[in-house]
Design an enzyme around this catalytic site. Structure first.
Site, PDB file in Angstrom:
ATOM      1  N   GLY A  38       4.801  26.349  36.883  1.00  0.00           N
ATOM      2  CA  GLY A  38       3.368  26.479  36.555  1.00  0.00           C
ATOM      3  C   GLY A  38       2.926  25.698  35.282  1.00  0.00           C
ATOM      4  O   GLY A  38       3.699  25.442  34.616  1.00  0.00           O
ATOM      5  N   ASN A  39       1.499  25.783  35.217  1.00  0.00           N
ATOM      6  CA  ASN A  39       1.024  25.097  34.406  1.00  0.00           C
ATOM      7  C   ASN A  39      -0.448  25.459  33.930  1.00  0.00           C
ATOM      8  O   ASN A  39      -1.169  25.909  35.020  1.00  0.00           O
ATOM      9  CB  ASN A  39       1.078  23.524  34.059  1.00  0.00           C
ATOM     10  CG  ASN A  39       0.965  22.954  35.646  1.00  0.00           C
ATOM     11  OD1 ASN A  39       0.156  23.208  36.289  1.00  0.00           O
ATOM     12  ND2 ASN A  39       2.425  22.645  36.174  1.00  0.00           N
ATOM     13  N   GLY A  74       6.895  28.123  31.327  1.00  0.00           N
ATOM     14  CA  GLY A  74       7.341  29.569  32.040  1.00  0.00           C
ATOM     15  C   GLY A  74       8.877  29.887  31.804  1.00  0.00           C
ATOM     16  O   GLY A  74       9.323  31.185  31.490  1.00  0.00           O
ATOM     17  N   GLU A 117       3.533  18.361  36.450  1.00  0.00           N
ATOM     18  CA  GLU A 117       2.637  18.261  37.472  1.00  0.00           C
ATOM     19  C   GLU A 117       1.284  17.707  36.873  1.00  0.00           C
ATOM     20  O   GLU A 117       0.262  17.801  37.376  1.00  0.00           O
ATOM     21  CB  GLU A 117       2.208  19.639  38.054  1.00  0.00           C
ATOM     22  CG  GLU A 117       3.228  19.957  39.191  1.00  0.00           C
ATOM     23  CD  GLU A 117       4.358  21.127  38.811  1.00  0.00           C
ATOM     24  OE1 GLU A 117       4.227  21.397  37.360  1.00  0.00           O
ATOM     25  OE2 GLU A 117       5.230  21.172  39.567  1.00  0.00           O
ATOM     26  N   HIS A 131      -2.314  26.538  37.423  1.00  0.00           N
ATOM     27  CA  HIS A 131      -1.212  26.543  38.457  1.00  0.00           C
ATOM     28  C   HIS A 131       0.157  27.679  38.184  1.00  0.00           C
ATOM     29  O   HIS A 131       0.548  27.605  37.163  1.00  0.00           O
ATOM     30  CB  HIS A 131      -0.398  25.104  38.414  1.00  0.00           C
ATOM     31  CG  HIS A 131       0.803  25.195  39.216  1.00  0.00           C
ATOM     32  ND1 HIS A 131       1.869  24.017  39.098  1.00  0.00           N
ATOM     33  CD2 HIS A 131       1.430  26.134  40.059  1.00  0.00           C
ATOM     34  CE1 HIS A 131       2.714  24.208  39.949  1.00  0.00           C
ATOM     35  NE2 HIS A 131       2.520  25.211  40.510  1.00  0.00           N
ATOM     36  N   HIS A 171       2.623  30.991  39.887  1.00  0.00           N
ATOM     37  CA  HIS A 171       3.557  31.437  41.126  1.00  0.00           C
ATOM     38  C   HIS A 171       3.325  33.019  41.231  1.00  0.00           C
ATOM     39  O   HIS A 171       4.208  33.652  40.865  1.00  0.00           O
ATOM     40  CB  HIS A 171       4.804  31.086  40.641  1.00  0.00           C
ATOM     41  CG  HIS A 171       5.010  29.511  40.727  1.00  0.00           C
ATOM     42  ND1 HIS A 171       6.221  28.912  40.340  1.00  0.00           N
ATOM     43  CD2 HIS A 171       4.449  28.462  40.855  1.00  0.00           C
ATOM     44  CE1 HIS A 171       6.168  27.831  40.305  1.00  0.00           C
ATOM     45  NE2 HIS A 171       4.806  27.415  40.653  1.00  0.00           N
TER      46      HIS A 171
END
Length: 145
Positions: free
Chosen positions: A29-30, A47, A79, A98, A100
């Site tokens: 994620g970001n 993460g 990403e 972004h 999860h």
């Protein structure tokens, strides 16, 4: 323009909050924030390595095209290309998260649509399900478009 320190701190605080609430996990994620022509974006593996406990100085600052102003592109989230594509094509978007979330990952892993079962979701989407997009390589141009 907003204070650089304030934006970087807010990203760090949000990252920890998302992780603590199980909205983000340690697999990826970001987060990015657009402020005018500047983009503040999390580093690679925030993460996985740091479990979203990140330092303000780890937030990279780039221009809207991804040219680094503070930090280096070697550390930028893979990403990032998707973030820049969204910012360049949608003037009204200023933050991208972004994450999860566990339950979303279950549906995604099974390649299943998520039905709009809550009132809030139905208010936003009507009866349209949240669909899975085709799988592409993370960080690729195909992911961005």
């Amino acid at each position: 323009m907003v204070d650089v320190k304030k934006i970087r701190k807010s990203i760090c605080d949000m990252a920890k909050h998302l992780y603590d609430k199980n909205i983000a996990d340690s697999s990826g994620g970001n987060i990015s924030v657009r402020d005018g022509d500047l983009v503040y974006i999390t580093q690679r593996r925030a993460g996985e390595v740091y479990q979203w406990i990140i330092e303000e100085d780890s937030i990279l600052i780039t221009d809207i095209c991804g040219i680094p102003l503070m930090g280096t592109t070697e550390n930028i989230t893979r990403e990032a290309i998707t973030h820049y594509d969204i910012y360049q094509n949608f003037d009204d978007i200023n933050v991208i998260i972004h994450a999860h979330p566990v339950y979303m990952m279950v549906f995604g892993s099974a390649h299943m649509e998520i039905p709009p079962v809550t009132e809030c979701t139905r208010d936003r989407l009507g009866n349209q399900a949240i669909i899975c997009t085709p799988e592409v390589s993370p960080g690729s141009k195909e992911q961005a478009i």
